[in-house]
Design an enzyme around this catalytic site. Structure first.
Site, PDB file in Angstrom:
ATOM      1  N   HIS A 172      -5.408  -0.863   5.492  1.00 46.91           N
ATOM      2  CA  HIS A 172      -5.198  -0.206   6.960  1.00 46.91           C
ATOM      3  C   HIS A 172      -6.032  -0.212   7.804  1.00 46.91           C
ATOM      4  O   HIS A 172      -6.942   0.738   8.262  1.00 46.91           O
ATOM      5  CB  HIS A 172      -5.018   1.315   6.353  1.00 46.91           C
ATOM      6  CG  HIS A 172      -5.599   1.779   5.197  1.00 46.91           C
ATOM      7  ND1 HIS A 172      -6.978   1.993   5.384  1.00 46.91           N
ATOM      8  CD2 HIS A 172      -5.335   2.398   3.976  1.00 46.91           C
ATOM      9  CE1 HIS A 172      -7.306   2.637   4.237  1.00 46.91           C
ATOM     10  NE2 HIS A 172      -6.568   2.881   3.536  1.00 46.91           N
TER      11      HIS A 172
ATOM     12  N   HIS B  65       0.632  -1.371   0.025  1.00 47.50           N
ATOM     13  CA  HIS B  65      -0.040   0.020  -0.119  1.00 47.50           C
ATOM     14  C   HIS B  65       0.905   1.260  -0.063  1.00 47.50           C
ATOM     15  O   HIS B  65       1.237   1.810   1.186  1.00 47.50           O
ATOM     16  CB  HIS B  65      -0.930   0.092   1.134  1.00 47.50           C
ATOM     17  CG  HIS B  65      -2.066   0.903   0.972  1.00 47.50           C
ATOM     18  ND1 HIS B  65      -3.378   0.364   1.374  1.00 47.50           N
ATOM     19  CD2 HIS B  65      -2.151   2.270   1.013  1.00 47.50           C
ATOM     20  CE1 HIS B  65      -4.290   1.392   0.913  1.00 47.50           C
ATOM     21  NE2 HIS B  65      -3.486   2.497   1.024  1.00 47.50           N
TER      22      HIS B  65
ATOM     23  N   ASN C 178      -5.339   9.078   7.559  1.00 50.49           N
ATOM     24  CA  ASN C 178      -6.670   8.512   7.400  1.00 50.49           C
ATOM     25  C   ASN C 178      -6.493   7.045   6.996  1.00 50.49           C
ATOM     26  O   ASN C 178      -6.154   6.738   5.991  1.00 50.49           O
ATOM     27  CB  ASN C 178      -7.584   9.345   6.509  1.00 50.49           C
ATOM     28  CG  ASN C 178      -8.885   8.672   6.322  1.00 50.49           C
ATOM     29  OD1 ASN C 178      -9.606   8.189   7.451  1.00 50.49           O
ATOM     30  ND2 ASN C 178      -9.861   8.909   5.307  1.00 50.49           N
TER      31      ASN C 178
ATOM     32  N   HIS D  81       3.597  14.114   1.155  1.00 51.64           N
ATOM     33  CA  HIS D  81       3.109  15.435   0.750  1.00 51.64           C
ATOM     34  C   HIS D  81       4.416  16.354   0.963  1.00 51.64           C
ATOM     35  O   HIS D  81       5.080  16.184   1.918  1.00 51.64           O
ATOM     36  CB  HIS D  81       1.831  15.651   1.728  1.00 51.64           C
ATOM     37  CG  HIS D  81       0.675  14.996   1.653  1.00 51.64           C
ATOM     38  ND1 HIS D  81      -0.072  14.989   0.569  1.00 51.64           N
ATOM     39  CD2 HIS D  81       0.107  13.997   2.472  1.00 51.64           C
ATOM     40  CE1 HIS D  81      -1.259  14.215   0.774  1.00 51.64           C
ATOM     41  NE2 HIS D  81      -0.977  13.637   1.808  1.00 51.64           N
TER      42      HIS D  81
ATOM     43  N   ASP E  70      -9.256   2.970  -3.458  1.00 48.95           N
ATOM     44  CA  ASP E  70      -8.511   3.543  -2.179  1.00 48.95           C
ATOM     45  C   ASP E  70      -8.399   5.103  -2.057  1.00 48.95           C
ATOM     46  O   ASP E  70      -8.265   5.644  -3.073  1.00 48.95           O
ATOM     47  CB  ASP E  70      -6.944   3.038  -2.002  1.00 48.95           C
ATOM     48  CG  ASP E  70      -6.458   3.472  -0.746  1.00 48.95           C
ATOM     49  OD1 ASP E  70      -6.998   3.118   0.240  1.00 48.95           O
ATOM     50  OD2 ASP E  70      -5.232   4.055  -0.835  1.00 48.95           O
TER      51      ASP E  70
ATOM     52  N   LEU F  60       2.307   6.809  -4.825  1.00 50.86           N
ATOM     53  CA  LEU F  60       3.817   7.323  -5.476  1.00 50.86           C
ATOM     54  C   LEU F  60       3.370   8.330  -6.276  1.00 50.86           C
ATOM     55  O   LEU F  60       4.278   9.265  -6.886  1.00 50.86           O
ATOM     56  CB  LEU F  60       4.347   6.219  -6.359  1.00 50.86           C
ATOM     57  CG  LEU F  60       4.788   5.086  -5.700  1.00 50.86           C
ATOM     58  CD1 LEU F  60       5.498   3.986  -6.778  1.00 50.86           C
ATOM     59  CD2 LEU F  60       5.561   5.242  -4.423  1.00 50.86           C
TER      60      LEU F  60
ATOM     61  N   ASP G 159       1.128   2.503   3.777  1.00 51.41           N
ATOM     62  CA  ASP G 159       0.329   3.584   3.339  1.00 51.41           C
ATOM     63  C   ASP G 159       1.008   4.774   3.192  1.00 51.41           C
ATOM     64  O   ASP G 159       0.658   5.865   3.552  1.00 51.41           O
ATOM     65  CB  ASP G 159      -1.046   4.023   4.401  1.00 51.41           C
ATOM     66  CG  ASP G 159      -2.125   4.577   3.698  1.00 51.41           C
ATOM     67  OD1 ASP G 159      -2.120   5.088   2.656  1.00 51.41           O
ATOM     68  OD2 ASP G 159      -3.014   4.945   4.671  1.00 51.41           O
TER      69      ASP G 159
END
Ligand SMILES: [Zn+2]
Lengths: 433, 320
Positions: free
Chosen positions: A240, A67, A286, A317, A160, A70, A313
């Site tokens: 997740h 998970h 999240n 950012h 997702d 990219l 996950d």
């Protein structure tokens, strides 16, 4: 002329038990040629082979992160294939499964084919496994063309980032994906319960005056999707999982015979909602960080086999999305370069057997995604070599990801991946000072 | 004396940063400053030559005027920035704002912001004291202080008082700062509101008791803080409507009679008369709503004085 790589003396995990105390692995032309215990029956080392002394290291079948985001295409300022796959290899992953919630979303065979082709041109780095959307444009209404996606090389289908709210659509997706040999993944979150939420709903959200996300938003979605897996008799993977009751639902559906699997992320095993005190946007993701009780329950679910995989996950950012008010900050943290050291820490803290670690980070994801059986002669030589004793301090700025949004900055670790072998090629090797 | 006082936080985000002694010191200082406000020349030279920036990202004329008055009575210069003003363009990030504010070389920043945590964000990035004038539903420490001052004035001491806080607890920064301040100063706090306006963990997190009906909270109370109801929240299905709210949770004479003799009534203002309380209650002699306004200026003067670096005696220009 054949190309040989010989890894000597590592304690090999996740294969035959006789290799666990030390063995040699011979790789020829990118494939496992042989693996045998040191001393007895070790494979002949051919002339001209590159030999790496791996004494003191652990060798695992290559770790697979099921998970990751990219950000390609569309948000390459956060991550691109070069940086993301390099970060994966540096973190000890030989393969990563990229999520399709890009812009535009990956929902056609042509996009899947293009991304996979581009990934082959990346020098170094992990293998790219690509997932595609479960519904067109992640709209939640009509299914994508799964047969064509599979032919183009997709490994999974998922919307997702959001939940497929329409139960009938999800039911058909689970059925259809099974016929095509694609794993359907669900992001369990009932948006009518989580809407506007910024963190786990509990005493910390109360203290901070932040809108909460109740765990039931996740659990009710897990219930429905597991029920659909049971109804159809077909596989479904839950992404997740973060709550005690969510894990328990999966445990119970597995006991009923549902073909469900699930993953959790390292942050749910180490951090709780208390981490949000001080409004640190690096604690915003999240699903959100939950309570201490949930954290302990997720560890227990890992140890009892309810959880099939540790997946990061990885959600990079830039500071533009993260160095803002908590309420405006984007959800998500990076994870590729901290997952293995955190997993090794878990081994120390819980006494988790290394065999289980190999299952969670390699064997199970490999099986779920239908990849060749690792460590078997003839399989691609994907291996992760770990120095379990190396003491080091994590600094995001020294890493390979383009982004630095991590809650683990400055954490002191014992152990990390020191060499990542993909298809018999050393794609990452830690420079020793 | 140079720099922030020993043991004081650089920024004031919420009252949990202050000890009981520090809160008492603010209230004592405020009492002295309130007296200044009653003089003919309502000004003292405590912060002469200092610049206090008032950054109001969310509209709040009352709180802004209160801070501005406080700063001016201390002889500080003030500079008001609002998000709609020319200096704040849309799309400018809070980080940009922080940098721009710093370029004006201010000595303190007062911030009102719609986002919980925004003052924390600025406090971490600015070397000057940051005073929270209300951040989303998170905290409003000067309101908490002025409520403490008003109660202490009226009742002699806050310790042992039974205080009810009624209304939309979940979305109220006033409720949060009042709970923290009152409990720290030894009051017994009960909160009451419809279930949709409460939130989990209030008991363990704040040490208060929680009621879904208003009567048990008012029973024998020495004081009540009636919170302002945001009427627009009806749409978010938080409550069915103002009329029913007034009937079930509003303060009228019948409910006020449940309180202890000599009890007092507070409200952070502005009051929706006929919703949170009847006009009779609003105008009753034990309604201290206008005292709260007067005390607001005094506690803000006290805080600015205690937290902003005062000038050295005899110095002609501030050194920095
Ligand atoms: Zn997700």
């Amino acid at each position: 002329m054949a190309r040989h790589l010989s890894l000597k003396g590592a304690r090999i995990q996740g294969g035959p038990p006789e290799l666990e105390r030390g063995g040699d692995i011979l790789i020829t032309d990118g494939l496992i040629a042989a693996a045998a215990p040191c001393g007895g029956g070790a494979p002949e080392c051919p002339e001209g082979a590159e030999v790496v002394d791996c004494t003191g290291l652990l060798a695992f079948p290559g770790f697979i992160d099921m998970h990751v985001h990219l950000r390609t295409p569309g948000q390459e300022h956060k991550e691109d294939l070069d940086s993301g796959l390099a970060a994966a290899a540096a973190g000890g992953f030989t393969s990563v499964l990229a999520m399709p919630n890009t812009s535009p979303p990956v929902d056609t065979a042509a996009q899947v084919g293009d991304l996979l082709a581009r990934s082959l041109r990346v020098r170094g780095g992990a293998r790219l496994l690509q997932s595609a959307c479960l519904t067109r444009d992640r709209g939640g209404e009509s299914l994508c063309e799964y047969f064509e996606l599979k032919e183009a090389g997709a490994s999974a289908v998922t919307d997702d980032g959001g939940w497929v709210a329409d139960g009938a659509v999800m039911r058909r997706a689970i059925d259809y994906a099974a016929v095509c040999g694609l794993l359907p993944l669900t992001h369990p979150e009932d948006p009518t319960l989580s809407r506007g939420g910024l963190m786990h709903e509990g005493r910390i959200s109360t203290r901070l005056g932040l809108r909460g996300i109740p765990p039931q938003a996740e659990e009710s979605a897990i219930y429905r999707d597991c029920a659909l897996s049971l109804l159809t008799g077909n596989p479904l993977h839950v992404c997740h999982v973060s709550t005690a009751e969510g894990a328990d639902l999966i445990r119970r559906f597995k006991a009923l015979g549902a073909r469900v699997s699930c993953e959790t992320a390292p942050h749910y095993l180490f951090l709780t909602h208390e981490r949000v005190l001080g409004f640190d946007s690096h604690a915003k993701m999240n699903p959100p960080l939950r309570t201490e009780r949930d954290r302990e329950a997720m560890r227990a679910a890992l140890l009892d086999g309810t959880v099939d995989a540790i997946a990061t996950d990885h959600a990079p950012h830039s500071s533009l999305e993260k160095e803002v008010e908590f309420t405006d900050a984007a959800f998500g943290i990076t994870g590729l370069e901290t997952a293995v050291p955190l997993a090794l820490r878990l081994v120390r803290e819980t006494g988790m057997p290394l065999r289980l670690l190999a299952s969670l980070m390699s064997l199970n994801p490999s099986r779920l995604l239908g990849l060749p059986e690792p460590l078997k002669p003839g399989s691609p030589a994907d291996l992760t070599l770990v120095d379990p004793d190396l003491e080091w301090t994590y600094r995001a700025g020294e890493g390979f990801s383009k982004s630095r949004n991590t809650p683990f900055e400055g954490w002191e670790f014992t152990g990390r991946a020191v060499m990542t072998v993909v298809g018999g090629e050393i794609r990452y090797r830690l420079a020793r000072g | 004396m140079k720099g922030p006082m020993q043991g004081w936080p650089k920024d004031l985000i919420d009252l949990d940063q202050l000890t009981e002694q520090q809160i008492t010191q603010v209230l004592d200082t405020a009492l002295a400053f309130r007296e200044v406000s009653e003089r003919e020349i309502k000004k003292v030279p405590v912060l002469r030559g200092k610049l206090v920036v008032l950054f109001f990202h969310e509209n709040s004329t009352r709180t802004r005027l209160s801070f501005e008055t406080a700063a001016k009575r201390l002889s500080a210069d003030t500079l008001a920035l609002s998000s709609s003003g020319s200096s704040m363009s849309k799309g400018e990030t809070l980080l940009d704002t922080a940098r721009n504010i710093l370029a004006m070389r201010p000595d303190a920043l007062v911030i009102r912001h719609g986002a919980a945590g925004a003052p924390v964000f600025l406090g971490e990035r600015l070397p000057i004291p940051v005073l929270n004038a209300g951040d989303g539903p998170h905290a409003h420490p000067t309101q908490g202080l002025l409520d403490l001052m008003t109660l202490r004035d009226a009742k002699g001491s806050v310790r042992g008082l039974k205080v009810a806080i009624v209304g939309d607890i979940a979305h109220s920064r006033v409720a949060r700062s009042d709970m923290v301040g009152l409990v720290r100063m030894g009051a017994e706090v009960r909160v009451a509101g419809p279930p949709s306006m409460l939130c989990p963990g209030l008991e363990e997190e704040y040490g208060v008791t929680v009621h879904t009906r208003v009567e048990p909270a008012l029973e024998g109370a020495d004081a009540v803080v009636m919170l302002r109801i945001q009427l627009e929240r009806q749409r978010g299905s938080l409550f069915p409507g103002a009329r029913e709210y007034a009937r079930v949770y509003g303060l009228d004479e019948r409910r006020a009679a449940l309180m202890a003799p000599g009890s007092v009534i507070l409200h952070p203002g502005p009051v929706n008369q006929g919703v949170e309380m009847t006009p009779e209650i609003y105008g009753a002699p034990n309604s201290l709503i206008l005292d709260q306004v007067t005390n607001g200026v005094a506690v803000r003067m006290a805080l600015l004085c205690l937290m902003v670096d005062p000038p050295e005696p005899g110095a002609s220009a501030p050194s920095r």
